[in-house]
Enzyme design. Structure first.
Site, short mmCIF file in Angstrom:
data_model
loop_
_atom_site.label_atom_id
_atom_site.label_comp_id
_atom_site.label_asym_id
_atom_site.label_seq_id
_atom_site.Cartn_x
_atom_site.Cartn_y
_atom_site.Cartn_z
N LYS A 83 0.83 -1.32 0.07
CA LYS A 83 0.06 -0.11 0.01
C LYS A 83 0.78 1.14 -0.01
O LYS A 83 1.69 1.29 0.82
CB LYS A 83 -0.82 0.00 1.08
CG LYS A 83 -2.25 0.61 1.14
CD LYS A 83 -2.98 0.41 2.44
CE LYS A 83 -4.32 0.99 2.41
NZ LYS A 83 -4.92 0.61 3.65
O1 G3P Z 1 -9.62 1.94 4.87
C1 G3P Z 1 -8.88 3.09 5.43
C2 G3P Z 1 -9.78 3.24 6.67
O2 G3P Z 1 -9.04 2.56 7.67
C3 G3P Z 1 -9.72 4.58 6.91
O3 G3P Z 1 -11.12 4.87 7.90
O4 G3P Z 1 -12.39 5.51 9.35
O5 G3P Z 1 -10.21 6.24 9.78
O6 G3P Z 1 -11.55 7.22 7.83
P1 G3P Z 1 -11.58 6.06 8.57
#
Ligand code: G3P
Length: 217
Positions: A83
């Site tokens: 990634k």
């Molecule tokens: O897949 C990306 C994720 O881990 C981020 O999620 O909820 O932190 O925006 P969030």
């Protein structure tokens, strides 16, 4: 639509994997930090549980160091997807690592132009962040639809991996639009099974089971 689990928590991954609904796993530095474990060690363990792609994120900011880290991560297991962030250096690293035969997930995508560039450099996955756009009163789902349309127009094979998913509705909306993959925290995936009418209906059935003393085994 494939389901990836967005976590580095082994118990959660095992639990969902046993149900046969896990097509892959995504991690990021924040999730690794939350797990409290060494990135190489926990990633190796995840790869031994799940057959599908396991995204492990580089932590360098320049292309050469991202490439070196990506090569090291890719050695963990055959199902590693390296990634990289959607920066100019991340795009350079994506191009090199893809040409070496590695799967690459380009993350932190917030615009259709970024997704177009990721496809041009051969990314295996593009990760548009729905929830973080919604947080700014923008429309994360509209971005998924725009990328789907753009990729279909030109036959790009880069898979749309919808990320930053915060609700069960996000999952069904992604599936309706045609995201290839959605990655969500375990709690969101479990929430997809909930419906108040299911609970109410079951409650009624159970009352009648007790009333009629129905037994099967
Ligand atoms: O897949 C990306 C994720 O881990 C981020 O999620 O909820 O932190 O925006 P969030």
């Amino acid at each position: 639509m494939k389901f990836f689990v967005d976590t580095a928590e082994i118990d959660d991954i095992k639990d969902l994997n046993a149900l046969g609904i896990v097509d892959g796993v995504t991690t990021n530095p924040s999730l690794i930090a939350k797990s409290g474990r060494d990135i190489l060690e926990v990633t190796k363990e995840i790869c031994s549980i799940v057959d599908g792609p396991v995204s492990a994120e580089v932590v360098a900011l320049n292309a050469d160091d991202m490439i070196a880290e990506g090569r090291k991560l890719a050695k963990i297991a055959d199902n590693i997807a390296v990634k990289v962030p959607l920066t100019w250096d991340g795009l350079k690293a994506c191009n090199v690592l893809t040409n070496e035969g590695h799967m690459v997930n380009v993350t932190l995508c917030f615009s259709a132009n970024q997704a177009l560039l990721a496809a041009k450099v051969g990314a295996t996955f593009i990760s548009p962040f729905i929830g973080r756009l919604d947080d700014l009163n923008l429309d994360g789902m509209e971005l998924i639809a725009d990328i789907r349309n753009m990729y279909d127009n030109y036959g790009f094979e880069t898979q749309i991996l919808a990320a930053s998913i915060r609700s069960a509705n996000h999952m069904s909306d992604c599936a309706a639009i045609g995201a290839d993959v959605a990655t969500a925290p375990p709690a969101v995936i479990k929430k997809m099974a909930d419906h108040v009418l299911t609970d109410k209906g079951l409650d009624g059935f159970m009352k009648d089971v007790a009333k009629a003393n129905i037994k099967i085994v």
